[in-house]
Enzyme design. Sequence first.
Site, PDB file in Angstrom:
ATOM      1  N   CYS A   1       2.205 -10.595   0.732  1.00 18.44           N
ATOM      2  CA  CYS A   1       2.268  -9.800   1.965  1.00 18.44           C
ATOM      3  C   CYS A   1       1.140 -10.189   2.939  1.00 18.44           C
ATOM      4  CB  CYS A   1       2.283  -8.314   1.630  1.00 18.44           C
ATOM      5  SG  CYS A   1       2.980  -7.339   2.959  1.00 18.44           S
TER       6      CYS A   1
ATOM      7  N   HIS B   1       5.405  -7.134  -2.679  1.00 15.70           N
ATOM      8  CA  HIS B   1       4.247  -6.765  -3.508  1.00 15.70           C
ATOM      9  C   HIS B   1       4.621  -6.660  -4.981  1.00 15.70           C
ATOM     10  CE1 HIS B   1       1.447  -5.261  -0.332  1.00 15.70           C
ATOM     11  NE2 HIS B   1       2.576  -5.099   0.342  1.00 15.70           N
TER      12      HIS B   1
ATOM     13  N   GLU C   1       2.715  -6.711  -7.338  1.00 15.42           N
ATOM     14  CA  GLU C   1       1.639  -5.978  -8.029  1.00 15.42           C
ATOM     15  C   GLU C   1       1.871  -4.468  -8.003  1.00 15.42           C
ATOM     16  OE1 GLU C   1       1.504  -7.236  -5.077  1.00 15.42           O
ATOM     17  OE2 GLU C   1       0.111  -6.187  -3.748  1.00 15.42           O
TER      18      GLU C   1
END
EC number: 3.5.1.2
Length: 267
Positions: free
Chosen positions: A88, A238, A240
């Site tokens: 991102c 994302h 994560e």
Amino acid sequence: MTVTVGVLALQGAFFEHIQLLKKAAEQNFLPDWEFIEVRTPQELERCAGLVLPGGESTTMSLVAARSNLLEPLRDFVKVHRKPVWGTCAGLILLAESANKTKKGGQELIGGLDVRVNRNHFGRQTESFQAPLDLPFLGEGAPAFPAVFIRAPIVERILPHQKGIQTGETELEETVVAPSRQAKGAAAEAATADHVEVLATLSRPASQIATQGRDISPDKELGDIVAVQQGNVFGTSFHPELTGDARIHAWWLRQVQAAVNIRNKLGQ
Ligand code: GLN
């Protein structure tokens, strides 16, 4: 020997990346790996690979400049060509060109010959999660739960140039990364002059039509959301922020391959 992988920890979702990297290392049976937060040039120096997290790319670049990290980061990515992954805001920093940027608003690291369109899907409230096919995770791999938050997309793949992306410097509100040359055999081996598209997000025409956009099948129905050029990898979304460590595991295997090449070439 322990392999050290860093996550740039100036702002944004760095903690979450470290957690998933640890999980991915366990899945890959990589006991001798360590994952560190990077805030100084000395910490960066220790790393064989680096993740640039999501967050706010303008803030990250300002803090990096103040921490004297911007040039070491450019050396890491573009001169030494060590493996790097931007998610991102991290993808924005790795682009050679980024639009919707006020003059002096932010600096780029570069490394990917692309132009990103920032905030492509709109504001924070227009964030969404979408199942994404990621063929690089293996044939028949289940869709990845991709989280998009004020996400950029790759709106243009630029022709590779040895210097800066001169065609881009003419554009308004567009910032261009400074040029740096790869140095040494390992860096040369990790350099590629073409950008590979690893994933696109297709959205139903009906969804786009309700947002009042013109539908151009080539562009709007297949936004580029993951790219790789040599050792530089970027995703709009994302990973994560999910519990799914598959992309982290894949990327650690890329880092391992780069470390092997570097050891073989003796540098
Ligand atoms: N829009 C943000 C930027 O320009 C990126 C958003 C994110 O990383 N979730 O940096």
